[in-house]
Design a protein around this motif. Structure first.
Motif, PDB file in Angstrom:
ATOM      1  N   GLU A 235      13.964  28.613 -32.176  1.00  0.00           N
ATOM      2  CA  GLU A 235      14.968  28.731 -33.239  1.00  0.00           C
ATOM      3  C   GLU A 235      16.381  28.824 -32.661  1.00  0.00           C
ATOM      4  OE1 GLU A 235      13.712  31.262 -36.336  1.00  0.00           O
ATOM      5  OE2 GLU A 235      15.486  30.913 -37.546  1.00  0.00           O
ATOM      6  N   VAL A 236      16.481  29.428 -31.483  1.00  0.00           N
ATOM      7  CA  VAL A 236      17.773  29.444 -30.808  1.00  0.00           C
ATOM      8  C   VAL A 236      18.210  28.009 -30.519  1.00  0.00           C
ATOM      9  CG1 VAL A 236      18.990  30.202 -28.738  1.00  0.00           C
ATOM     10  CG2 VAL A 236      17.269  31.676 -29.758  1.00  0.00           C
ATOM     11  N   LEU A 237      17.257  27.203 -30.025  1.00  0.00           N
ATOM     12  CA  LEU A 237      17.565  25.810 -29.732  1.00  0.00           C
ATOM     13  C   LEU A 237      17.908  25.055 -31.009  1.00  0.00           C
ATOM     14  CD1 LEU A 237      14.699  24.971 -27.207  1.00  0.00           C
ATOM     15  CD2 LEU A 237      17.068  25.530 -26.690  1.00  0.00           C
ATOM     16  N   ALA A 238      17.123  25.332 -32.065  1.00  0.00           N
ATOM     17  CA  ALA A 238      17.313  24.593 -33.309  1.00  0.00           C
ATOM     18  C   ALA A 238      18.686  24.840 -33.911  1.00  0.00           C
ATOM     19  CB  ALA A 238      16.224  24.973 -34.306  1.00  0.00           C
ATOM     20  N   SER A 239      19.314  25.974 -33.558  1.00  0.00           N
ATOM     21  CA  SER A 239      20.637  26.226 -34.105  1.00  0.00           C
ATOM     22  C   SER A 239      21.714  25.499 -33.305  1.00  0.00           C
ATOM     23  CB  SER A 239      20.928  27.726 -34.127  1.00  0.00           C
ATOM     24  OG  SER A 239      21.088  28.211 -32.819  1.00  0.00           O
ATOM     25  N   SER A 240      21.328  24.908 -32.168  1.00  0.00           N
ATOM     26  CA  SER A 240      22.313  24.170 -31.374  1.00  0.00           C
ATOM     27  C   SER A 240      22.103  22.661 -31.441  1.00  0.00           C
ATOM     28  CB  SER A 240      22.234  24.583 -29.900  1.00  0.00           C
ATOM     29  OG  SER A 240      22.315  25.967 -29.764  1.00  0.00           O
ATOM     30  N   VAL A 241      20.851  22.234 -31.497  1.00  0.00           N
ATOM     31  CA  VAL A 241      20.573  20.797 -31.468  1.00  0.00           C
ATOM     32  C   VAL A 241      19.607  20.438 -32.591  1.00  0.00           C
ATOM     33  CG1 VAL A 241      20.952  20.508 -29.008  1.00  0.00           C
ATOM     34  CG2 VAL A 241      18.706  21.146 -29.815  1.00  0.00           C
ATOM     35  N   LYS A 242      19.610  19.163 -32.942  1.00  0.00           N
ATOM     36  CA  LYS A 242      18.692  18.704 -33.980  1.00  0.00           C
ATOM     37  C   LYS A 242      17.278  18.652 -33.415  1.00  0.00           C
ATOM     38  CE  LYS A 242      21.979  15.691 -36.307  1.00  0.00           C
ATOM     39  NZ  LYS A 242      22.837  15.246 -35.186  1.00  0.00           N
TER      40      LYS A 242
ATOM     41  N   ILE B  14      21.363  16.832 -21.880  1.00  0.00           N
ATOM     42  CA  ILE B  14      21.266  18.196 -21.327  1.00  0.00           C
ATOM     43  C   ILE B  14      19.808  18.661 -21.352  1.00  0.00           C
ATOM     44  CG2 ILE B  14      21.982  20.597 -21.636  1.00  0.00           C
ATOM     45  CD1 ILE B  14      24.567  19.531 -22.919  1.00  0.00           C
ATOM     46  N   ILE B  15      19.130  18.380 -22.470  1.00  0.00           N
ATOM     47  CA  ILE B  15      17.729  18.804 -22.586  1.00  0.00           C
ATOM     48  C   ILE B  15      16.874  18.055 -21.572  1.00  0.00           C
ATOM     49  CG2 ILE B  15      15.719  18.817 -24.106  1.00  0.00           C
ATOM     50  CD1 ILE B  15      17.705  19.145 -26.437  1.00  0.00           C
TER      51      ILE B  15
ATOM     52  N   ILE C 272      11.795  30.645 -28.452  1.00  0.00           N
ATOM     53  CA  ILE C 272      13.149  30.207 -28.123  1.00  0.00           C
ATOM     54  C   ILE C 272      13.552  29.065 -29.031  1.00  0.00           C
ATOM     55  CG2 ILE C 272      12.547  28.453 -26.389  1.00  0.00           C
ATOM     56  CD1 ILE C 272      14.987  29.529 -24.811  1.00  0.00           C
TER      57      ILE C 272
ATOM     58  N   LYS D 209      23.585  15.773 -25.949  1.00  0.00           N
ATOM     59  CA  LYS D 209      22.692  16.935 -25.946  1.00  0.00           C
ATOM     60  C   LYS D 209      21.285  16.552 -25.527  1.00  0.00           C
ATOM     61  CE  LYS D 209      25.294  20.061 -28.749  1.00  0.00           C
ATOM     62  NZ  LYS D 209      25.508  20.692 -30.034  1.00  0.00           N
TER      63      LYS D 209
ATOM     64  N   GLU E 269      17.729  16.822 -18.787  1.00  0.00           N
ATOM     65  CA  GLU E 269      17.993  17.333 -17.438  1.00  0.00           C
ATOM     66  C   GLU E 269      17.156  18.587 -17.164  1.00  0.00           C
ATOM     67  OE1 GLU E 269      22.204  18.067 -16.603  1.00  0.00           O
ATOM     68  OE2 GLU E 269      21.542  19.714 -15.304  1.00  0.00           O
ATOM     69  N   ARG E 270      17.127  19.512 -18.148  1.00  0.00           N
ATOM     70  CA  ARG E 270      16.356  20.736 -17.947  1.00  0.00           C
ATOM     71  C   ARG E 270      14.875  20.437 -17.808  1.00  0.00           C
ATOM     72  NH1 ARG E 270      13.371  25.245 -19.466  1.00  0.00           N
ATOM     73  NH2 ARG E 270      12.130  23.929 -20.808  1.00  0.00           N
ATOM     74  N   GLU E 271      14.359  19.615 -18.722  1.00  0.00           N
ATOM     75  CA  GLU E 271      12.931  19.314 -18.706  1.00  0.00           C
ATOM     76  C   GLU E 271      12.539  18.669 -17.371  1.00  0.00           C
ATOM     77  OE1 GLU E 271      10.810  20.159 -20.975  1.00  0.00           O
ATOM     78  OE2 GLU E 271      12.271  20.918 -22.417  1.00  0.00           O
TER      79      GLU E 271
END
Lengths: 311, 432
Positions: free
Chosen positions: B210-217, B6-7, B208, B3, B9-11
């Protein structure tokens, strides 16, 4: 082996250094049902939801999913739409949806396939290459909902889903929630909107000042909080209602309706509805008769105000 | 770990695709080159501005003293001429009035414009030199003795390598290289550190997070961003290095041709000068060649990554603690202070790269990325010192990342609250 309770919290305690957010909250959300988490602002709903989502850890207590203690990997089985929700403004809609889906553990191919399906369903294929900043608020909400459910999680959690959604999207959301339930998802949502609770929820829990004060099936709770009130439409002009029902029921209101009248009655201790009907038959012709159950709003106010020491 | 990937890569992709990044990356070296070339061009323009000065010389000595140059010419007029008529005629840029006893009375330069410092110093140094010589002659010193006083000694520095072989070195080049490297570290850490901070603030204000926080640490969120931005910086650095090499190569190909021509002209007139210039040129080039580029680039990348990780984690923590950029001030200053201090002191360290100030600042992890880079081109840092400095840097960035992660995970979900240092301390202690 499937347990009947899909999501369970056991004695969850969470304290911040100045206040207690949750003091021993236990809930059970049955599989395939819609569960409403109610409570006034600051009661601890969002704290509980964040703990279930493993965003924060409880001080003590447990969260169980499908009968097992939750592990980190389980967040991929949850779709979460937080109260504070947003998207990257300068990212394209498609890219962003793909990114969020991959963070939920979907492979790029799976995510693309599912996104295609949902974009077609919502008829928003043309948004794929638009930047989020170009979308209206309502359009952004659609995208947010879409990325929440995209990975088809067995558990969906919506925190105040109807706040901030425009009426069109709120309707869409309700429809989708019911559809997800029909497909077997378990749904937990917190809300202030009592009308939506009556429309959607099978079970509720009411949290007030960090404690659970009430929970159960919506129908059962209504029965529990009913006040034995009945509405009776009767053709019996010109008589004194109070005297007619003496001993069986107390007349709360009495409104004329043309030749008929509408009475609001509360049963007195020890009598039942059959006795009331029998009384009414003697007086005149019954046009309609029904029991008045309290709305969830009444229950909510009653419970919360009861517990509030002088306010 | 996947993960974080993935992050990251986006950044990385989001930043590299930005127009401002592309422009800065490809224009940067050109701008840098322009920084060197434009002043030279401008100087060439200035030289065209030719000024003539009328001299009213009562002493009668000035004709030998004031020699016309390409910038200034001197016309010696009859000292009896009237100043006022000359002013009205306005034929000259200025009128220099030299009295008979100019040493005690002084010289006066009249002009309508304020004369430049160049004109002033050219005249006064010529007159002063003349006076000195006159006095030496009066004291009975012969002209040949005076000439021999104008001494110049060439000091070539040759450094021994470990195996005892000698190589030409240049203090000036080591200084320049050290300073440029230190400046680049300083700049990269600040530019990219604050990009991390702005990225975190953006995620908070976009809601955004909190949406991220529910998927990754939160730790994965932070590290994905920090590492993604680091790769952006390294990409920019790599492009700059390649472009600079290409530009230098191109400049040499075109400019050296010209210089060769000039040298040949000089060769005809003065073979000795030609030799001198060639030698000088050789020294510079060999000194440049003799720099240990392998070590320099290697250590640059190490100290860049180390310093960047140390500071970027802190920048991320600040971004997580605040709601918007204006609130960052109170936290940013203490973070940036050591770095600014290191950069300011770098100028002293260049003068004395082996002093105790240099030693301490290149060991302390908050200043070592800048200061060590100043010292490395001098090749006087012992292996032990390097290892100590590098080890401390690694240990410290692990510590700051750990601290930052604690602040980060509490801060990102905290909205609309003014954060104090006491509050941050609580987050670190309880960090739940």
């Amino acid at each position: 082996m499937q347990s009947e309770i899909f999501l369970e919290t056991r004695d969850v305690v969470k304290a911040y250094h100045r206040h207690t957010a949750l003091s021993g909250v236990s809930l059970g959300v049955p599989r395939g049902s819609i569960f409403g988490l109610l409570g006034p602002n600051g009661a601890g709903k969002t704290s509980l939801i964040r703990i279930i989502n493993r965003i924060t850890a409880p001080d003590s207590g447990q969260v169980l999913l499908d009968g097992r203690a939750m592990v980190a990997q389980d967040v991929e089985r949850i779709g979460y739409l937080p109260e504070e929700r947003g998207l990257y403004k300068d990212m394209k809609v498609g890219e962003q949806a793909l990114y969020l889906a991959r963070l939920k553990g979907l492979s790029r191919q799976d995510a693309l396939r599912k996104l295609k399906h949902w974009f077609e369903k919502f008829e928003i294929e043309s948004w794929w290459d638009k930047k989020v900043a170009e979308l209206s608020k309502g359009m952004q909400q659609k995208v947010q909902f879409l990325v929440t459910v995209l990975h088809e999680p067995p558990l969906l959690i919506f925190d105040e889903p109807f706040s901030g959604f425009d009426p069109v999207n709120a309707e869409l959301l309700k429809r989708e929630i019911l559809e997800l339930k029909a497909k077997g998802s378990t749904i937990l949502f917190s809300t202030h909107n009592m009308a939506s609770v009556e429309e959607l929820c099978d079970n509720i829990a009411l949290i007030d000042r960090s404690r659970k004060v009430l929970d159960g099936q919506v129908a059962a709770i209504k029965q529990q909080y009913k006040q034995n009130q009945f509405e009776l439409e009767l053709e019996a002009p010109g008589q004194d209602a109070q005297a007619l029902f003496a001993g069986t029921a107390e007349v709360i209101s009495d409104q004329p309706r043309g030749t008929a009248r509408r009475l609001l009655l509360r049963l007195t201790e020890g009598s039942d509805s059959n006795q009331l009907v029998a009384k009414a038959l003697q007086i005149g012709k019954i046009l309609s008769f029904r029991e008045l159950l309290p709305s969830m709003n009444d229950v909510f106010l009653q419970v919360v105000q009861q517990k509030t020491p002088k306010s | 770990m996947s993960k974080i990937g993935i992050i990251l890569e986006r950044e990385y992709m989001q930043r590299v695709k930005k127009k401002s990044f592309v422009i800065m990356t490809f224009l940067g070296p050109v701008l840098m080159a322009a920084l060197f070339v434009v002043p030279i061009l401008l100087q060439g323009l200035e030289d065209e501005d030719y000024k003539s000065i009328a001299v009213l010389d009562a002493s009668g000595q000035m004709e030998q003293v004031l020699q016309s140059s390409e910038m200034l010419s001197f016309d010696f007029l009859d000292p009896g001429r009237d100043l006022e008529t000359l002013r009205q005629e306005g034929e000259y840029y200025g009128i220099l009035l030299v009295p008979k006893d100019y040493e005690s009375q002084g010289i006066k330069l009249f002009s309508t414009e304020q004369p430049s410092i160049n004109i002033k110093s050219q005249i006064s140094s010529a007159v002063e030199a003349h006076l000195r010589e006159t006095k030496l002659l009066e004291a009975g010193i012969r002209q040949s003795q005076i000439d021999s006083l104008r001494a110049h000694v060439a000091l070539d520095t040759i450094r021994w390598r470990e195996d005892g072989s000698a190589e030409a070195s240049s203090t000036e080049i080591a200084m320049a290289v050290g300073f440029i490297l230190a400046f680049m570290i300083y700049m990269f850490v600040f530019i990219y550190g604050s990009q991390v901070m702005r990225g975190v603030i953006e995620e908070k204000t976009n809601r955004i997070v909190e949406v991220l926080a529910s998927s990754v640490k939160p730790f994965e969120m932070m590290m994905g961003k920090v590492l993604g931005v680091a790769l952006v910086a390294l990409t920019q650095f790599a492009v700059w290095v390649v472009l600079t090499i290409v530009l230098v190569w191109a400049a040499q190909a075109t400019l050296l041709g010209d210089m060769g021509g000039q040298m040949q002209q000089m060769n005809l007139s003065d073979p000795q000068a030609m030799e001198q210039i060639q030698n000088m040129d050789m020294d510079w080039q060999s000194a440049l060649m003799n720099l240990n580029y392998f070590a320099i680039v290697g250590w640059f990348i190490f100290y860049f990554i180390g310093g960047y990780l140390l500071y970027a984690a802190l920048f991320a923590a600040v971004g997580a603690a605040v709601d918007n950029e204006t609130e960052t001030q109170q936290f940013i200053l203490p973070i940036t202070l050591p770095m600014i201090l290191a950069f300011v002191l770098a100028q002293n360290i260049i003068a004395n790269p082996d002093g105790s100030l240099a030693f301490w600042l290149s060991v302390i992890p908050f200043t070592s990325p800048v200061v060590m880079l100043v010292r490395i081109p001098f090749e006087s840092v012992s292996v032990g010192e390097l290892l100590l400095s590098a080890g401390l840097l690694v240990a410290t960035f692990v510590l700051t990342i750990w601290l930052a992660a604690k602040i980060y995970r509490t801060g990102i979900l905290m909205y609309g609250k003014k954060i104090t240092y006491a509050e941050l301390w609580k987050w670190i202690r309880y960090g739940g």
